[in-house]
Design a protein around this motif. Structure first.
Motif, short mmCIF file in Angstrom:
data_model
loop_
_atom_site.label_atom_id
_atom_site.label_comp_id
_atom_site.label_asym_id
_atom_site.label_seq_id
_atom_site.Cartn_x
_atom_site.Cartn_y
_atom_site.Cartn_z
N TYR A 247 0.80 -1.09 0.02
CA TYR A 247 -0.22 0.00 0.00
C TYR A 247 0.84 1.20 -0.03
CZ TYR A 247 -3.44 3.48 1.51
OH TYR A 247 -4.15 4.63 1.72
N LEU A 248 2.12 1.26 0.82
CA LEU A 248 2.77 2.56 0.88
C LEU A 248 3.77 2.52 -0.39
CD1 LEU A 248 3.76 1.99 4.72
CD2 LEU A 248 2.25 3.63 3.49
N LEU A 249 4.37 1.36 -0.74
CA LEU A 249 5.27 1.47 -1.97
C LEU A 249 4.94 1.38 -3.16
CD1 LEU A 249 8.19 -0.32 0.25
CD2 LEU A 249 7.66 2.16 -0.18
N LEU A 250 3.79 0.60 -3.42
CA LEU A 250 3.42 0.26 -4.66
C LEU A 250 1.70 0.79 -5.01
CD1 LEU A 250 4.48 -3.27 -4.94
CD2 LEU A 250 5.58 -1.23 -6.15
N PRO A 251 1.66 1.95 -5.32
CA PRO A 251 0.20 2.57 -5.09
C PRO A 251 -0.82 1.61 -5.98
CG PRO A 251 1.86 4.23 -5.57
CD PRO A 251 2.59 3.06 -5.60
N GLU A 252 -0.29 0.93 -7.14
CA GLU A 252 -1.43 0.22 -7.71
C GLU A 252 -1.76 -1.02 -7.12
OE1 GLU A 252 2.86 -1.21 -8.93
OE2 GLU A 252 1.79 0.41 -8.57
N GLU A 253 -1.01 -1.47 -6.00
CA GLU A 253 -1.28 -2.54 -5.09
C GLU A 253 -2.12 -2.21 -3.90
OE1 GLU A 253 -0.41 -5.82 -5.78
OE2 GLU A 253 0.79 -5.51 -7.42
N ALA A 254 -3.25 -1.35 -4.05
CA ALA A 254 -3.83 -1.15 -2.83
C ALA A 254 -4.62 -2.47 -2.63
CB ALA A 254 -4.83 -0.03 -3.08
N PRO A 255 -4.72 -2.98 -1.40
CA PRO A 255 -5.41 -4.11 -0.97
C PRO A 255 -6.80 -4.17 -1.30
CG PRO A 255 -4.10 -3.54 0.88
CD PRO A 255 -4.31 -2.26 -0.05
N ALA A 256 -7.40 -5.23 -1.80
CA ALA A 256 -8.93 -5.36 -2.06
C ALA A 256 -9.61 -5.59 -0.56
CB ALA A 256 -9.30 -6.58 -3.02
N TRP A 257 -11.00 -5.62 -0.76
CA TRP A 257 -11.62 -5.86 0.48
C TRP A 257 -11.53 -6.97 1.20
CZ3 TRP A 257 -14.57 -9.81 1.55
CH2 TRP A 257 -15.14 -10.48 0.42
N SER A 258 -11.06 -8.11 0.55
CA SER A 258 -10.95 -9.37 1.28
C SER A 258 -9.59 -9.45 2.31
CB SER A 258 -10.65 -10.32 0.26
OG SER A 258 -9.83 -10.30 -0.80
N PHE A 259 -8.66 -8.42 1.81
CA PHE A 259 -7.50 -8.26 2.65
C PHE A 259 -7.58 -8.32 4.07
CE2 PHE A 259 -4.56 -5.40 4.79
CZ PHE A 259 -3.30 -6.03 4.90
N TYR A 260 -8.82 -7.05 4.40
CA TYR A 260 -9.14 -6.87 5.95
C TYR A 260 -9.79 -7.88 6.54
CZ TYR A 260 -7.92 -2.41 3.58
OH TYR A 260 -7.36 -1.43 2.81
N PRO A 261 -10.70 -8.66 6.22
CA PRO A 261 -11.22 -10.11 7.20
C PRO A 261 -10.28 -10.88 7.24
CG PRO A 261 -12.48 -9.83 4.96
CD PRO A 261 -11.55 -8.38 5.08
N ALA A 262 -9.47 -11.35 5.92
CA ALA A 262 -8.37 -12.33 6.16
C ALA A 262 -7.22 -11.77 7.14
CB ALA A 262 -7.74 -12.44 4.77
#
Length: 304
Positions: A247-262
């Motif tokens: 998220y910090l170093l690769l702007p195009e790699e912002a986590p999808a919604w599934s990242f948070y519950p996982a």
């Protein structure tokens, strides 16, 4: 945990680099092996009377697994997202119990099994979300799953072959073996082996020194002293760290919604397993009470 954090950076350097996956695997392993050779030489001078050909054989076998793991994971990383690839490749606790039982006689405890089930729920959320969102990402997930099986076997063998006098006498031959295999496979599997060194040298060096020298070396050392399932579950925290770095170093790699519950489920699993009382295995030697097999004579118990 420092080793886990170091390993989590690997996906960043891989995403930054354009070197062929097979060649990049060999280069990172060679950097690691050369960097650690002085430690190997120091320990060799001290312990050479106790080192036998069996020690080198036992380092070569997991070296093959590591080379194949690195190659398949780099391929998978470039097909899917930072968070997905890091989570999937660190789902070793899902399969490691069976490998530990078969190869080391180490049975998981009830608490470790509970943590594994919770982590598996996180996997299910991520897998279903990716299957519905992108076929290309889903194929990358499958490649990372195969790479995870190789990683689990490599770490389990590290637990089995912990009879080496020091971790460096085990790891340096392992890294050299893995590097040699990756370089041998490069002309067979690679289409483009050209390297723009002016652009690539920082990423190759970072990949060899941070996640390999620091990360993999510390995890292998942990496998010598801690229970295998504990190390595997702690390694899953790479997913959360890599997601934040992406998220910090690769702007195009912002986590999808599934990242948070996982992520929440992975953290819960990690807390459950690391809070296991250290005296449990000692207080309850019966294997049926603790889920652990009695240690063989002369074999370290691996308790903390």
């Amino acid at each position: 945990m420092f080793g886990v954090a170091a390993c989590a950076t690997a996906v960043i350097w891989i995403k930054k680099s354009d070197v062929d996956p097979v060649l990049l695997s060999g280069l990172r392993l060679l950097v690691a092996a050369v960097a650690l050779t002085p430690l190997f030489a120091r320990d060799w001078l001290r312990w050479r009377a106790e080192v036998t050909p069996r020690h080198f054989r036992d380092a070569a076998i997991p070296g093959v697994m590591l080379a194949l793991h690195f190659i398949t994971w780099i391929i998978g990383v470039r097909m899917t997202s930072v968070v997905n690839s890091t989570l999937l490749v660190n789902l070793t606790p899902i399969v490691m119990p069976l490998m530990l039982i078969r190869l080391t006689g180490e049975y998981p405890t009830r608490r470790e099994l509970l943590a594994t089930v919770i982590a598996g729920a996180g996997l299910a959320i991520l897998f279903v979300a990716d299957f519905n969102a992108s076929w290309e990402h889903f194929k990358g997930d499958l490649v990372c799953m195969g790479s995870m099986l190789l990683l689990a076997l490599y770490l389990t063998l590290g637990r089995r072959y912990r009879h080496h006098p020091t971790v460096w006498l085990y790891l340096v031959p392992l890294y050299y073996t893995a590097a040699a295999l990756a370089f041998a496979l490069t002309p067979l599997l690679s289409e483009d082996t050209s390297v723009d060194w002016r652009r690539e040298w920082p990423w190759v060096l970072a990949l060899g020194l941070i996640p390999t020298v620091l990360g993999h070396s510390l995890l292998n050392n942990a496998m010598r002293h801690f229970r295998g399932q504990v190390v595997g579950l702690a390694s899953m925290m790479q997913f959360v760290i890599a997601g934040a770095l992406g998220y910090l170093l690769l702007p195009e790699e912002a986590p999808a919604w599934s990242f948070y519950p996982a992520s929440v489920l992975i953290v819960i699993a990690g807390v459950i397993v690391v809070r296991r009382p250290s005296s449990r295995a000692v207080a309850h030697p019966d294997a049926t009470a603790t889920g652990t097999a009695p240690p063989a004579a002369g074999t370290p118990t691996g308790s903390r």
